[in-house]
Design an enzyme around this catalytic site. Sequence first.
Site, mmCIF file in Angstrom:
data_model
loop_
_atom_site.group_PDB
_atom_site.id
_atom_site.type_symbol
_atom_site.label_atom_id
_atom_site.label_comp_id
_atom_site.label_asym_id
_atom_site.label_seq_id
_atom_site.Cartn_x
_atom_site.Cartn_y
_atom_site.Cartn_z
ATOM 1 N N ASP A 39 78.928 -34.608 -45.621
ATOM 2 C CA ASP A 39 78.915 -34.163 -47.012
ATOM 3 C C ASP A 39 80.332 -34.143 -47.563
ATOM 4 O OD1 ASP A 39 77.636 -33.279 -49.322
ATOM 5 O OD2 ASP A 39 77.831 -31.169 -48.769
ATOM 6 N N HIS A 40 80.528 -34.786 -48.694
ATOM 7 C CA HIS A 40 81.803 -34.805 -49.419
ATOM 8 C C HIS A 40 82.970 -35.358 -48.602
ATOM 9 C CE1 HIS A 40 80.592 -32.905 -53.197
ATOM 10 N NE2 HIS A 40 79.713 -32.262 -52.451
ATOM 11 N N HIS A 134 78.876 -25.696 -57.967
ATOM 12 C CA HIS A 134 78.821 -25.216 -56.595
ATOM 13 C C HIS A 134 80.208 -25.332 -55.989
ATOM 14 C CE1 HIS A 134 78.497 -29.548 -55.816
ATOM 15 N NE2 HIS A 134 78.885 -29.291 -54.576
ATOM 16 N N GLY A 135 80.431 -24.641 -54.903
ATOM 17 C CA GLY A 135 81.711 -24.762 -54.203
ATOM 18 C C GLY A 135 82.781 -23.817 -54.692
#
Length: 136
Positions: A39-40, A134-135
């Site tokens: 992810d990412h 988000h985050g």
Amino acid sequence: SDDGTVFLFALRQPLLPPAPVRSPGPAPRPTSPFCYHLDHGDSFESCKLAIDLGMSSVMIDASHHSYEENIAITKKVVEYAHARGVSVEAELGTLGGIEEDVTGTVCLTDPAQAKDFVARTGIDALAIAIGTSHGS
């Protein structure tokens, strides 16, 4: 699982080892009903490492680069990944605040640009910025 359920196991880039474990050949593909996903990932190199470690999908997040740079980086990841049977998610647009250690301004995804991005990169999935956060 016997009911056809597939499980997703997503790893963030900081959890990857600095280099793949040496093996005599390519990493075996998972045979269990799991999807192993990076992810990412923030670079071609991080996505390549995840693929070489046996991940079944990766996300390249080059959204903090210019549109053309995002396309170039993403396309490079797609070419490497698809040649190895790995699917690729990419991101287009950014949200304000801090996301994945990137501070930026709001740049919501334009639908026409999204269509162009998918056509030019060959990605399998697209994460878009539509105003959610988000985050942070």
